[in-house]
Structures are given as C-alpha cells and as structure tokens.
Design a protein around this motif. Structure first.
Motif, mmCIF file in Angstrom:
data_model
loop_
_atom_site.group_PDB
_atom_site.id
_atom_site.type_symbol
_atom_site.label_atom_id
_atom_site.label_comp_id
_atom_site.label_asym_id
_atom_site.label_seq_id
_atom_site.Cartn_x
_atom_site.Cartn_y
_atom_site.Cartn_z
ATOM 1 N N ARG A 274 0.861 -1.192 0.000
ATOM 2 C CA ARG A 274 0.000 0.000 0.000
ATOM 3 C C ARG A 274 0.887 1.228 0.000
ATOM 4 O O ARG A 274 1.873 1.279 0.733
ATOM 5 N N ILE A 275 0.507 2.201 -0.790
ATOM 6 C CA ILE A 275 1.222 3.472 -0.814
ATOM 7 C C ILE A 275 0.221 4.552 -0.453
ATOM 8 O O ILE A 275 -0.794 4.726 -1.137
ATOM 9 N N LYS B 6 -2.005 12.113 -7.403
ATOM 10 C CA LYS B 6 -1.823 10.711 -6.996
ATOM 11 C C LYS B 6 -1.863 9.730 -8.157
ATOM 12 O O LYS B 6 -1.139 8.739 -8.150
ATOM 13 N N GLU B 7 -2.683 9.992 -9.174
ATOM 14 C CA GLU B 7 -2.741 9.083 -10.321
ATOM 15 C C GLU B 7 -1.425 9.102 -11.096
ATOM 16 O O GLU B 7 -0.902 8.049 -11.462
ATOM 17 N N SER C 105 1.277 7.467 -8.957
ATOM 18 C CA SER C 105 1.083 6.012 -8.936
ATOM 19 C C SER C 105 1.653 5.388 -10.207
ATOM 20 O O SER C 105 2.342 4.368 -10.158
ATOM 21 N N GLN C 106 1.373 6.009 -11.346
ATOM 22 C CA GLN C 106 1.890 5.492 -12.615
ATOM 23 C C GLN C 106 3.415 5.582 -12.676
ATOM 24 O O GLN C 106 4.076 4.693 -13.209
ATOM 25 N N LEU D 283 -0.514 -1.676 -10.830
ATOM 26 C CA LEU D 283 -1.452 -0.958 -9.966
ATOM 27 C C LEU D 283 -2.706 -1.805 -9.815
ATOM 28 O O LEU D 283 -3.371 -2.124 -10.786
ATOM 29 N N LEU E 124 -6.689 2.002 -6.568
ATOM 30 C CA LEU E 124 -6.414 3.382 -6.173
ATOM 31 C C LEU E 124 -7.711 3.956 -5.639
ATOM 32 O O LEU E 124 -8.662 4.185 -6.384
ATOM 33 N N ALA F 222 -2.883 3.838 -2.815
ATOM 34 C CA ALA F 222 -2.707 2.988 -3.997
ATOM 35 C C ALA F 222 -2.193 1.642 -3.518
ATOM 36 O O ALA F 222 -1.414 1.561 -2.561
ATOM 37 N N ILE G 107 -0.155 -1.660 -4.982
ATOM 38 C CA ILE G 107 0.594 -2.183 -6.123
ATOM 39 C C ILE G 107 1.033 -3.608 -5.835
ATOM 40 O O ILE G 107 1.129 -4.025 -4.681
#
Length: 81
Positions: free
Chosen positions: A36-37, A47-48, A51-52, A62, A65, A70, A72
């Motif tokens: 978890r992030i 954040k999107e 995350s990418q 991923l 979210l 997020a 992963i």
C-alpha cells in the motif's frame, strides 16, 4: 487481489518520490509482493500520475487506487510456485 492483503504501507509525504523511496518500494515488493502506498493530502491532485510513475519505475502493477491509497503488486522473484 484484496486490498487487505497488503499490510505494509509506504507513506509519500511532502518530499515526494525520490530514488530512495523507489528503492524502498522495490525492497518491500520483493519481500511482500503487495504494498500500500499512502499519499499525503497535498498530493491529492497528483496521486494518479505519481502512482503510474511508481508502477513504471518498479515494474509493478497498480491493483487499486482509492482515496489517497494505492495498492501495487509485483510477483517476487524469490517465491517458488
């Protein structure tokens, strides 16, 4: 994958993402596979993209979210099926 399976969390604070954070994420993924992030509220609009960036740099996937969290996943090279 259930979000609850990931009990390890990395917090992304105001310092953002740097090489040390990416290396720690890679280490945690190798031992735990799911991670978890948590992003601080200051990164709500980013954040999107962040995350990418993490997924790309760690070669992970991923899974989820939601809110500022997020999840992963990356299959560990140490685990034997």
């Amino acid at each position: 994958m259930n979000r609850a399976l990931s009990n390890i969390a990395i917090n992304i604070g105001k310092a953002g993402i740097n090489d040390n954070v990416i290396e720690e994420i890679k280490r945690q993924l190798e031992s735990q596979e799911a991670l978890r992030i948590k992003f601080s509220k200051g990164f709500a609009s980013e954040k999107e993209e962040l995350s990418q960036e993490i997924v790309s740099k760690t070669r992970s996937k991923l899974v989820d979210l939601r809110g500022n969290v997020a999840v992963i996943y990356k299959r560990s090279s140490k685990k034997i099926n």
